[in-house]
Motif scaffolding. Structure first.
Motif, mmCIF file in Angstrom:
data_model
loop_
_atom_site.group_PDB
_atom_site.id
_atom_site.type_symbol
_atom_site.label_atom_id
_atom_site.label_comp_id
_atom_site.label_asym_id
_atom_site.label_seq_id
_atom_site.Cartn_x
_atom_site.Cartn_y
_atom_site.Cartn_z
ATOM 1 N N THR A 29 0.858 -1.184 0.000
ATOM 2 C CA THR A 29 0.000 0.000 0.000
ATOM 3 C C THR A 29 0.898 1.239 0.000
ATOM 4 O O THR A 29 1.719 1.397 0.902
ATOM 5 N N TYR A 102 2.415 -5.922 5.945
ATOM 6 C CA TYR A 102 1.352 -5.523 5.027
ATOM 7 C C TYR A 102 0.287 -4.728 5.778
ATOM 8 O O TYR A 102 0.076 -4.946 6.981
ATOM 9 N N PHE A 103 -0.422 -3.881 5.053
ATOM 10 C CA PHE A 103 -1.668 -3.335 5.576
ATOM 11 C C PHE A 103 -2.776 -4.331 5.244
ATOM 12 O O PHE A 103 -2.591 -5.239 4.430
ATOM 13 N N TYR A 104 -3.926 -4.168 5.887
ATOM 14 C CA TYR A 104 -4.974 -5.183 5.768
ATOM 15 C C TYR A 104 -5.603 -5.243 4.377
ATOM 16 O O TYR A 104 -6.309 -6.203 4.066
ATOM 17 N N THR A 134 0.515 -7.318 10.211
ATOM 18 C CA THR A 134 -0.499 -6.574 9.462
ATOM 19 C C THR A 134 -0.917 -5.323 10.229
ATOM 20 O O THR A 134 -1.008 -5.336 11.465
ATOM 21 N N TYR A 135 -1.177 -4.257 9.481
ATOM 22 C CA TYR A 135 -1.440 -2.937 10.042
ATOM 23 C C TYR A 135 -2.675 -2.328 9.386
ATOM 24 O O TYR A 135 -2.969 -2.595 8.221
ATOM 25 N N ALA A 136 -3.352 -1.466 10.132
ATOM 26 C CA ALA A 136 -4.534 -0.783 9.602
ATOM 27 C C ALA A 136 -4.207 0.664 9.272
ATOM 28 O O ALA A 136 -3.407 1.298 9.953
ATOM 29 N N TYR A 137 -4.822 1.176 8.229
ATOM 30 C CA TYR A 137 -4.730 2.616 7.954
ATOM 31 C C TYR A 137 -6.090 3.296 8.038
ATOM 32 O O TYR A 137 -6.180 4.519 8.010
ATOM 33 N N ASP A 140 -9.330 0.249 5.310
ATOM 34 C CA ASP A 140 -9.154 -1.189 5.106
ATOM 35 C C ASP A 140 -9.820 -2.038 6.178
ATOM 36 O O ASP A 140 -9.983 -3.249 6.002
#
Length: 404
Positions: A29, A102-104, A134-137, A140
């Motif tokens: 992303t 990664y982002f979700y 995994t990470y959120a922005y 997502d």
């Protein structure tokens, strides 16, 4: 084919780790912080790169930018061709890297739906002995049901077209998160995003290098024109109309106030806008600050933003954001105009805040602790990581200025 690749990839990771080497990849992303996060890993002594297939207008500064190849395959209008290209990139990464971030919303292979990391990719990472974080922005993981349950105000109340901007559906989110239950080493979120990822680790992962930004005093005196900067990507989610209404009301009363707003421009232009203003209005609906708030604070500019509760702040005791509910924007701006809020003091406090909590060194220390807690690395590697985390934290403590 992929089973044989997974065996080779696992062997490659085991060899590197046995030699005390770890390679990490931040993908795909194209978020502004991605290359800075790779730099944070390098501060820990890891080999790290950021990789993207496309970019936003904000920046194109990534370590590996495959936009030209991606564009060429997309021109074929063949999803099969594009899928083969992405699988080849993933196969290369599987052999080259050991830790994947990664982002979700996506990984390297094409997502099976609009949002989500391909479940086959998650399975292959697990079989290959890789660590997956995994990470959120925001969009997502954000669902309508949970958002409405946060109370007022909230983002769904202002959304002009449900289903367009966020994942929205609880069913789609659970479908996205399900492969990660066994495949992810750890799932992370922060601020308002914590509500959407049950059992996730709460960690602030937005680094900003304040050393690259000047923070001159806020030169505003009562009676002058107050310049308010605002840089929304989607105004309805930032409370832009509420800010405009408050400023127009103040102007109609004869107050000297000016809104300076831009959108769809490069990050460098946003930084210039903030630096030339007296105050930065971030967002008034979500209940959490955005990355622009950190940029504004790094520039020594006071920030107005609605913060729903203390969980939204990494350090509530010292957070200098001027907490502003939507209905209070007019009142807070009037206080600023009258000199009742020391804008320079708030701005300098913001600079100290981001230096202490969001510098690459601070985020690197948090990432190092994350690896120590979850990555299951050999004892000698953990000892090196622990020493590096200690050094980074010690450096932050020594650099921290006295609170005024």
């Amino acid at each position: 084919m992929f089973d044989a690749l997974a065996r080779r990839a696992r062997a490659a990771t085991e060899r590197r780790i046995a030699k005390g080497e770890v390679r990490t990849l931040w993908a795909s992303t194209p978020i502004l912080t991605l290359p800075i996060l790779a730099r944070c890993d390098r501060l820990l002594g890891l080999q790290s790169s950021s990789l993207v297939f496309n970019t936003y207008y904000i920046t194109r500064s990534f370590d590996i930018n495959l936009i030209l190849l991606e564009g060429a395959f997309r021109l074929t209008r063949s999803r099969w061709c594009l899928s083969v290209f992405r699988r080849l990139v993933f196969a290369w990464a599987l052999l080259r890297f050991d830790v994947f971030h990664y982002f979700y919303d996506r990984g390297l292979m094409l997502s099976e739906g609009r949002y989500g990391i391909n479940s086959e990719e998650v399975d292959l990472l697990r079989k290959s002995g890789k660590r997956l974080y995994t990470y959120a922005y925001g969009a997502d993981v954000r669902t309508r049901e949970t958002t409405l349950g946060l109370g007022q105000p909230n983002l769904c109340q202002e959304c002009p077209q449900p289903g367009k901007y966020c994942i929205c559906s609880e069913e789609l989110l659970q479908s996205s998160l399900k492969p990660l239950a066994k495949g992810a080493t750890a799932q992370l979120a922060m601020g308002d995003m914590l509500a959407y990822v049950p059992g996730c680790r709460d960690m602030h992962y937005w680094p900003i290098d304040a050393t690259k930004l000047a923070a001159p005093p806020v030169a505003f005196r009562s009676g002058e024109t107050l310049k308010v900067a605002h840089a929304p990507n989607h105004g309805h989610f930032k409370g832009t109309r509420l800010l405009i209404n408050a400023i127009e009301r103040l102007a109609s009363e004869g107050e000297k106030i000016e809104l300076v707003s831009v959108q769809g421009v490069s990050n460098s232009k946003v930084i210039g806008l903030f630096g030339a203003s007296h105050i930065v209005a971030d967002q008034f609906v979500a209940g959490f600050h955005g990355y622009t708030a950190l940029e504004a604070m790094a520039l020594g500019r006071p920030v107005l933003c609605f913060m729903r509760n203390d969980q939204m702040m990494i350090d509530p005791a010292t957070c200098p954001i001027i907490n502003t509910r939507p209905e209070k924007i007019y009142d807070v701006l009037k206080q600023c105009l009258r000199g009742e809020i020391d804008l320079d003091r708030a701005g300098q406090a913001g600079r100290r805040y981001v230096e202490q909590h969001y510098s690459p060194e601070a985020v690197a220390a948090r990432l190092g602790q994350l690896y120590l807690d979850t990555a299951n690395l050999p004892a000698d590697l953990n000892a090196k990581l622990r020493a590096r985390v200690t050094d980074l934290m010690k450096g932050r403590a020594e650099a921290a200025p006295a609170q005024i």
